[in-house]
Scaffold this motif. Structure first.
Motif, PDB file in Angstrom:
ATOM      1  N   GLN A  37     -10.654  16.793 -50.162  1.00 52.27           N
ATOM      2  CA  GLN A  37     -11.417  16.533 -51.540  1.00 52.27           C
ATOM      3  C   GLN A  37     -12.129  15.197 -51.647  1.00 52.27           C
ATOM      4  OE1 GLN A  37      -7.684  17.564 -54.030  1.00 52.27           O
ATOM      5  NE2 GLN A  37      -8.720  19.443 -54.467  1.00 52.27           N
ATOM      6  N   THR A  38     -11.669  14.406 -50.610  1.00 53.82           N
ATOM      7  CA  THR A  38     -12.238  12.977 -50.696  1.00 53.82           C
ATOM      8  C   THR A  38     -13.473  12.975 -49.747  1.00 53.82           C
ATOM      9  OG1 THR A  38     -11.036  12.275 -48.791  1.00 53.82           O
ATOM     10  CG2 THR A  38      -9.952  11.867 -50.962  1.00 53.82           C
ATOM     11  N   THR A  39     -13.872  13.899 -49.168  1.00 53.52           N
ATOM     12  CA  THR A  39     -15.253  14.201 -47.993  1.00 53.52           C
ATOM     13  C   THR A  39     -16.468  14.513 -48.953  1.00 53.52           C
ATOM     14  OG1 THR A  39     -14.598  16.365 -47.479  1.00 53.52           O
ATOM     15  CG2 THR A  39     -13.366  14.814 -46.271  1.00 53.52           C
ATOM     16  N   TRP A  40     -17.204  14.852 -48.385  1.00 52.93           N
ATOM     17  CA  TRP A  40     -18.483  15.159 -48.877  1.00 52.93           C
ATOM     18  C   TRP A  40     -18.564  16.494 -49.765  1.00 52.93           C
ATOM     19  CZ3 TRP A  40     -19.946  20.358 -47.770  1.00 52.93           C
ATOM     20  CH2 TRP A  40     -19.664  20.763 -46.695  1.00 52.93           C
ATOM     21  N   MET A  41     -17.105  17.203 -49.633  1.00 54.55           N
ATOM     22  CA  MET A  41     -17.065  18.226 -50.332  1.00 54.55           C
ATOM     23  C   MET A  41     -16.888  18.085 -51.791  1.00 54.55           C
ATOM     24  SD  MET A  41     -14.632  20.392 -47.722  1.00 54.55           S
ATOM     25  CE  MET A  41     -15.197  20.600 -45.932  1.00 54.55           C
ATOM     26  N   SER A  42     -16.267  16.853 -51.897  1.00 56.36           N
ATOM     27  CA  SER A  42     -15.914  16.465 -53.475  1.00 56.36           C
ATOM     28  C   SER A  42     -17.360  16.364 -54.173  1.00 56.36           C
ATOM     29  CB  SER A  42     -15.190  14.979 -53.462  1.00 56.36           C
ATOM     30  OG  SER A  42     -16.149  14.114 -52.767  1.00 56.36           O
ATOM     31  N   LYS A  43     -18.393  16.179 -53.560  1.00 54.82           N
ATOM     32  CA  LYS A  43     -19.740  16.129 -54.355  1.00 54.82           C
ATOM     33  C   LYS A  43     -20.190  17.611 -54.798  1.00 54.82           C
ATOM     34  CE  LYS A  43     -21.222  11.992 -51.783  1.00 54.82           C
ATOM     35  NZ  LYS A  43     -22.215  11.699 -50.857  1.00 54.82           N
ATOM     36  N   ILE A  44     -19.537  18.493 -54.289  1.00 56.98           N
ATOM     37  CA  ILE A  44     -20.026  19.862 -54.841  1.00 56.98           C
ATOM     38  C   ILE A  44     -19.393  20.290 -56.019  1.00 56.98           C
ATOM     39  CG2 ILE A  44     -19.692  22.340 -54.117  1.00 56.98           C
ATOM     40  CD1 ILE A  44     -19.488  21.726 -51.228  1.00 56.98           C
ATOM     41  N   ARG A  45     -20.202  20.437 -56.987  1.00 60.90           N
ATOM     42  CA  ARG A  45     -19.698  20.769 -58.381  1.00 60.90           C
ATOM     43  C   ARG A  45     -18.767  22.287 -58.165  1.00 60.90           C
ATOM     44  NH1 ARG A  45     -23.444  21.085 -63.716  1.00 60.90           N
ATOM     45  NH2 ARG A  45     -21.708  21.346 -65.210  1.00 60.90           N
ATOM     46  N   ASP A  46     -17.620  22.199 -58.696  1.00 56.78           N
ATOM     47  CA  ASP A  46     -16.883  23.272 -59.237  1.00 56.78           C
ATOM     48  C   ASP A  46     -16.536  23.761 -57.610  1.00 56.78           C
ATOM     49  OD1 ASP A  46     -16.956  23.371 -61.821  1.00 56.78           O
ATOM     50  OD2 ASP A  46     -19.026  24.258 -61.874  1.00 56.78           O
ATOM     51  N   ALA A  47     -15.870  23.102 -56.978  1.00 53.76           N
ATOM     52  CA  ALA A  47     -15.183  23.605 -55.544  1.00 53.76           C
ATOM     53  C   ALA A  47     -13.650  23.573 -55.643  1.00 53.76           C
ATOM     54  CB  ALA A  47     -15.798  22.514 -54.503  1.00 53.76           C
ATOM     55  N   VAL A  48     -13.184  24.748 -54.913  1.00 55.67           N
ATOM     56  CA  VAL A  48     -11.721  24.700 -54.987  1.00 55.67           C
ATOM     57  C   VAL A  48     -11.159  25.390 -53.361  1.00 55.67           C
ATOM     58  CG1 VAL A  48     -11.959  27.261 -55.557  1.00 55.67           C
ATOM     59  CG2 VAL A  48      -9.719  26.035 -56.107  1.00 55.67           C
ATOM     60  N   PHE A  49     -10.013  24.878 -53.200  1.00 56.36           N
ATOM     61  CA  PHE A  49      -9.545  25.151 -51.604  1.00 56.36           C
ATOM     62  C   PHE A  49      -8.350  26.188 -52.062  1.00 56.36           C
ATOM     63  CE2 PHE A  49     -11.740  21.221 -51.554  1.00 56.36           C
ATOM     64  CZ  PHE A  49     -12.292  21.077 -50.473  1.00 56.36           C
TER      65      PHE A  49
END
Length: 395
Positions: free
Chosen positions: A352-364
């Protein structure tokens, strides 16, 4: 032999004493100006998975670096001879090329090798023929097969008569469509008319679903869409660790607290998807087009998941729905951590601190273990409720 008997014919022939016998095949790929060695290796790994899904066993992989594709044999004459010797010595039943071959190339190589020659498109069509169960899916696959086979009619039917069954051979038989191009074109025309009628029925069915919000699962093949569908909607859809495990579109009603919506499971995407299938599966894609929200499922444990995401995004752009509201669901967290349990970079917090955090509305999440499922359901609830409120403000 009728088409429904021909489809899956070899599968029944291979099942003897409850033991599945796999065909021995070899794969062929080329390093070209548009495809370097690393990308080719990735495609070939995927092709091996496709072969396993179809019921084949990869014995050897041949690769060659070529500047231009040979118009007759795709690869060079030296590599063709090396391939011919290997096929003869090891009794190989089929050669599968990673890229689509022209009818001329397929015929020329077949004449040299004296065995089945299949390209990636033919292999995918073969898997779809195996997986199609409903009348709708069967009609779609038949249309795609006929359009693919039409330019390859010359000399093909005697080959089919000699080599029935096996990987790449599920499809229209020589007795049904004969060798006459006019008959094949008439068959294609009939199937298209049938699909038009089915499309009208599908439109009517979608119209009868009322004003419920529609949520569609999209993603690369084998990312866990059907597993998530089963967990979320308490369904019993087939799930396997194979490409295109499910082919038919499934719609279920889902209730979260005080709201309800329709959840749709669609066929998975794949790179180098045959154009025949994109055209044939118009109604299936219409389910995605008419959805209010997309759940883009991503297999986080796959080493090339970023490329898979890009491929899905490109497909959505191609069907002109790239701007539709989307929730990115990074699935298979359990498998992702299994590779290295001691690595702190394998945690959700780190991702959640990587480039993935820039994706709006993302969940793991993990659909199998139901990990982080409450957060996932809460995000879906929030999105669905927002659409419902905009449609029915008086509620």
């Amino acid at each position: 032999m009728p088409i429904r008997e021909m489809i899956g014919y070899s599968r029944h022939k291979m099942l003897e004493n409850n033991k599945l016998e796999y065909e021995n095949v070899v794969l062929v790929g080329a390093i070209t100006q548009s495809q370097n060695a690393e990308l080719l290796e990735e495609y070939l790994n995927e092709l091996q998975f496709l072969v396993r899904t179809a019921g084949g066993k990869v014995v050897k992989i041949f690769t060659q670096s070529i500047y231009t594709v040979n118009p007759k044999t795709y690869i060079g004459s030296g590599k063709i001879e090396e391939l011919r010797c290997f096929v003869k010595a090891h009794k190989i039943s089929a050669i599968i090329f990673d890229d689509e071959l022209t009818p001329t190339q397929q015929k020329s190589i077949e004449r040299i090798m004296k065995c089945k020659i299949i390209d990636r498109t033919g292999l995918i069509l073969d898997i779809f023929a195996q997986r199609a169960h409903t009348s709708y899916a069967v009609t779609q696959v038949e249309l795609a097969q006929y359009e693919y086979l039409l330019p390859r009619l010359t000399g093909l039917w005697t080959h089919l008569e000699r080599q029935r069954g096996g990987v790449g051979m599920r499809g229209p038989g020589e007795r049904e469509i004969e060798t006459d191009r006019r008959i094949v074109r008439n068959k294609i025309s009939t199937l298209k008319k049938k699909l038009v009628n089915i499309d009208k029925q599908m439109v009517a069915q979608r119209g009868n679903r009322g004003s419920l919000v529609r949520v569609a699962l999209v993603g690369y093949t084998n990312v866990g869409k059907s597993t998530l569908m089963n967990t979320f909607s308490k369904s019993k859809i087939l799930t396997e660790d194979k490409l295109f495990a499910t082919l038919d579109t499934t719609v279920r009603k889902v209730i979260i607290d005080d709201i309800s919506f329709l959840l749709t499971d669609t066929v998975g995407f794949i790179r180098k998807l045959p154009t025949q299938l994109v055209a044939a599966f118009k109604s299936t894609l219409d389910e995605v087009r008419e959805a209010d929200i997309l759940l883009h499922i991503v297999d986080l444990s796959h080493p090339n998941f970023e490329d898979h995401m890009a491929s899905v995004h490109q497909t959505l752009e191609d069907i002109k729905i790239g701007d539709k509201p989307t929730i990115t669901v990074f699935n298979k967290m359990d498998r992702y951590r299994d590779y290295d349990t001691q690595n702190p970079k394998k945690t959700i917090h780190f991702l959640q601190t990587t480039w993935m955090s820039k994706i709006r509305d993302a969940v793991f999440i993990s659909a199998v273990e139901k990990e982080n499922f409450d957060q996932f359901k809460s995000l879906v609830y929030k999105k669905v409720r927002a659409i419902q409120t905009s449609r029915f403000p008086y509620l």
